[in-house]
Design a protein around this motif. Structure first.
Motif, PDB file in Angstrom:
ATOM      1  N   ARG A   1       0.684  -1.284  -0.092  1.00 28.78           N
ATOM      2  CA  ARG A   1      -0.058   0.086   0.099  1.00 28.78           C
ATOM      3  C   ARG A   1       0.924   1.139  -0.080  1.00 28.78           C
ATOM      4  N   THR A   2       1.765   1.361  -1.001  1.00 26.66           N
ATOM      5  CA  THR A   2       2.657   2.625  -1.006  1.00 26.66           C
ATOM      6  C   THR A   2       2.406   3.522  -2.279  1.00 26.66           C
ATOM      7  N   SER A   3       1.315   2.752  -3.315  1.00 29.45           N
ATOM      8  CA  SER A   3       1.133   3.425  -4.560  1.00 29.45           C
ATOM      9  C   SER A   3      -0.313   3.003  -5.061  1.00 29.45           C
ATOM     10  N   PRO A   4      -1.273   4.151  -4.736  1.00 33.79           N
ATOM     11  CA  PRO A   4      -2.591   3.833  -5.271  1.00 33.79           C
ATOM     12  C   PRO A   4      -2.505   4.101  -6.610  1.00 33.79           C
ATOM     13  N   THR A   5      -3.410   3.414  -7.328  1.00 34.05           N
ATOM     14  CA  THR A   5      -3.638   3.560  -8.887  1.00 34.05           C
ATOM     15  C   THR A   5      -4.963   4.504  -9.094  1.00 34.05           C
ATOM     16  N   ASN A   6      -5.525   4.740  -8.331  1.00 36.97           N
ATOM     17  CA  ASN A   6      -6.833   5.585  -8.551  1.00 36.97           C
ATOM     18  C   ASN A   6      -6.682   6.931  -7.679  1.00 36.97           C
ATOM     19  N   ARG A   7      -5.468   7.281  -7.255  1.00 34.06           N
ATOM     20  CA  ARG A   7      -5.613   8.710  -6.254  1.00 34.06           C
ATOM     21  C   ARG A   7      -4.297   9.403  -7.034  1.00 34.06           C
ATOM     22  N   GLY A   8      -4.558  10.622  -6.933  1.00 30.24           N
ATOM     23  CA  GLY A   8      -3.599  11.400  -7.041  1.00 30.24           C
ATOM     24  C   GLY A   8      -2.091  11.259  -6.263  1.00 30.24           C
ATOM     25  N   ASP A   9      -0.947  11.821  -6.901  1.00 32.69           N
ATOM     26  CA  ASP A   9       0.183  11.666  -6.357  1.00 32.69           C
ATOM     27  C   ASP A   9       0.600  13.176  -5.698  1.00 32.69           C
ATOM     28  N   GLY A  10      -0.144  13.988  -5.661  1.00 32.14           N
ATOM     29  CA  GLY A  10       0.224  15.494  -5.046  1.00 32.14           C
ATOM     30  C   GLY A  10       0.897  16.380  -6.132  1.00 32.14           C
ATOM     31  N   ALA A  11       1.014  15.835  -7.397  1.00 32.78           N
ATOM     32  CA  ALA A  11       1.674  16.722  -8.191  1.00 32.78           C
ATOM     33  C   ALA A  11       0.773  17.115  -9.496  1.00 32.78           C
ATOM     34  N   ALA A  12       1.020  18.248 -10.158  1.00 29.23           N
ATOM     35  CA  ALA A  12      -0.094  18.852 -11.147  1.00 29.23           C
ATOM     36  C   ALA A  12       0.654  18.291 -12.440  1.00 29.23           C
ATOM     37  N   ASP A  13      -0.596  17.671 -13.219  1.00 29.75           N
ATOM     38  CA  ASP A  13      -0.292  17.053 -14.419  1.00 29.75           C
ATOM     39  C   ASP A  13      -0.939  17.706 -15.544  1.00 29.75           C
ATOM     40  N   ALA A  14      -1.743  18.804 -15.069  1.00 32.35           N
ATOM     41  CA  ALA A  14      -2.497  19.643 -16.337  1.00 32.35           C
ATOM     42  C   ALA A  14      -2.723  20.953 -15.634  1.00 32.35           C
ATOM     43  N   LEU A  15      -3.162  21.986 -16.494  1.00 30.52           N
ATOM     44  CA  LEU A  15      -3.362  23.210 -16.054  1.00 30.52           C
ATOM     45  C   LEU A  15      -4.853  23.603 -16.454  1.00 30.52           C
TER      46      LEU A  15
END
Length: 369
Positions: free
Chosen positions: A276-290
């Motif tokens: 449980r260190t990498s959720p596949t359907n939750r964000g990682d806190g980094a921006a991917d789009a504007l």
């Protein structure tokens, strides 16, 4: 002998007319040069004062917005289910609609409260419906930003206003046996408790600040702020004069660290359920789009916003005599057709100020090891 001495002594005859005119002309030239030097120094000093005022206004405006944005989404330990990586069930509190930012507290339903807790910020291209009274005279081409959080200080503590029974307060439960996880109510005593299940939980004032630009009575573009107090959104008050244009860009967290799309309406899915260190359907806190207000930003964009970039065009309060500039100013992404302002020929000096703010309370809880 006496007569001889008098004869050879030079006689004083004073200035002639021509000499006097030459002396007066030289004096006038010196006076003119001195006056010009004084006027140039005075004009330079006034110009410097105007520029210093502009720099100060830009710095203060950026600081005010930055400090408020850093608090966005702070709920004193409470985390919505859809953003809580420790919650194993299907979230029941994902916002269903963009809240009306100027709705009076008396009209808040349970759903209204849930929607507000799920959205630390809201971004509009124009004055939101229902806010015309609180936000009059908006400057065309400027965005409207809503920032929402629980006050960072406890009522009555140092530098914090005393509890007011007419104000709305947020209370987060830390006791496992409390029937509710949070409470949003007017200033009556709350019933939720701390971890010991005996001590009342802290109550913190509900903050709902709305920033926009308006034109003052003397024609000056001004940064305004409307605050939530005594259960209603109050009419906006002057913050900083000389702010001529204001735009925002939201950095949206759309992809998990596993490279898959964010889906906050379903239970957390893990790449490895054992670790449980990498959720596949939750964000990682980094921006991917504007996302920008003119697009406009969707409900999901605003819920998943983890950064905000601020653009401000600040002008001097007074004109500089003889000043002219052919500059254009980009308040926002230069690729946007409406981001370009100018050139101006009105004698005011201008400068664009920008800053990027990470929404710590939102992006931080999405990070995984």
């Amino acid at each position: 002998m006496k007569k001889l001495t008098q004869a050879i002594r030079p006689q004083s005859s004073g200035f002639g007319l021509i000499e006097l005119l030459v002396a007066m002309a030289i004096g006038m030239l010196l006076m003119g040069a001195t006056l010009k030097l004084y006027l140039d120094l005075s004009r330079s000093h006034q110009d410097m004062a105007r520029v210093n005022q502009q720099v100060e206004a830009g710095g203060v405006a950026i600081q005010v917005l930055r400090e408020d944005l850093l608090h966005a989404g702070f709920w004193n330990g409470y985390v919505p289910e859809f953003d809580d990586l420790t919650y194993a069930g299907v979230p029941t509190d994902y916002p269903t609609a963009v809240p009306d930012p100027c709705l009076a507290f008396a009209s808040w339903t349970a759903t209204e409260k849930t929607n507000r807790l799920g959205m630390g910020i809201q971004l509009y291209e124009d004055v939101p419906t229902g806010c015309a009274t609180q936000l009059p005279g908006r400057v065309a081409g400027s965005d409207v930003l809503v920032v929402r959080y629980a006050q960072t200080c406890v009522p009555g503590s140092a530098n914090c206003a005393a509890l007011n029974v007419a104000d709305a307060y947020f209370q987060a439960s830390q006791c496992d046996t409390d029937t509710a996880r949070y409470s949003v109510a007017l200033g009556a005593s709350g019933t939720l408790r701390r971890r010991d299940c005996a001590t009342p939980a802290e109550r913190r004032q509900w903050v709902n600040n709305i920033y926009y630009l308006a034109t003052s009575s003397d024609g000056m573009p001004t940064l305004m702020r409307s605050s939530f107090s005594e259960g209603v959104q109050q009419p906006a008050e002057v913050l900083i004069e000389g702010v001529e244009a204001m735009r925002f860009e939201l950095g949206v967290d759309q992809v998990s660290d596993a490279g898959l799309a964010v889906g906050l309406t379903s239970a957390v899915a893990w790449t490895n359920p054992q670790v449980r260190t990498s959720p596949t359907n939750r964000g990682d806190g980094a921006a991917d789009a504007l996302c920008r207000a003119a697009m406009p930003c969707t409900l999901a964009d605003q819920i998943n916003a983890v950064t905000v970039k601020v653009y401000l065009l600040i002008r001097t309060l007074n004109q500089s005599q003889g000043y002219s500039s052919g500059k254009t100013y980009f308040v926002g992404d230069p690729s946007d057709s409406d981001a370009e302002f100018g050139p101006f020929s009105d004698g005011f000096k201008r400068h664009v100020y920008t800053t990027s703010v990470r929404l710590t309370n939102i992006s931080g809880r999405r990070e995984t090891p």
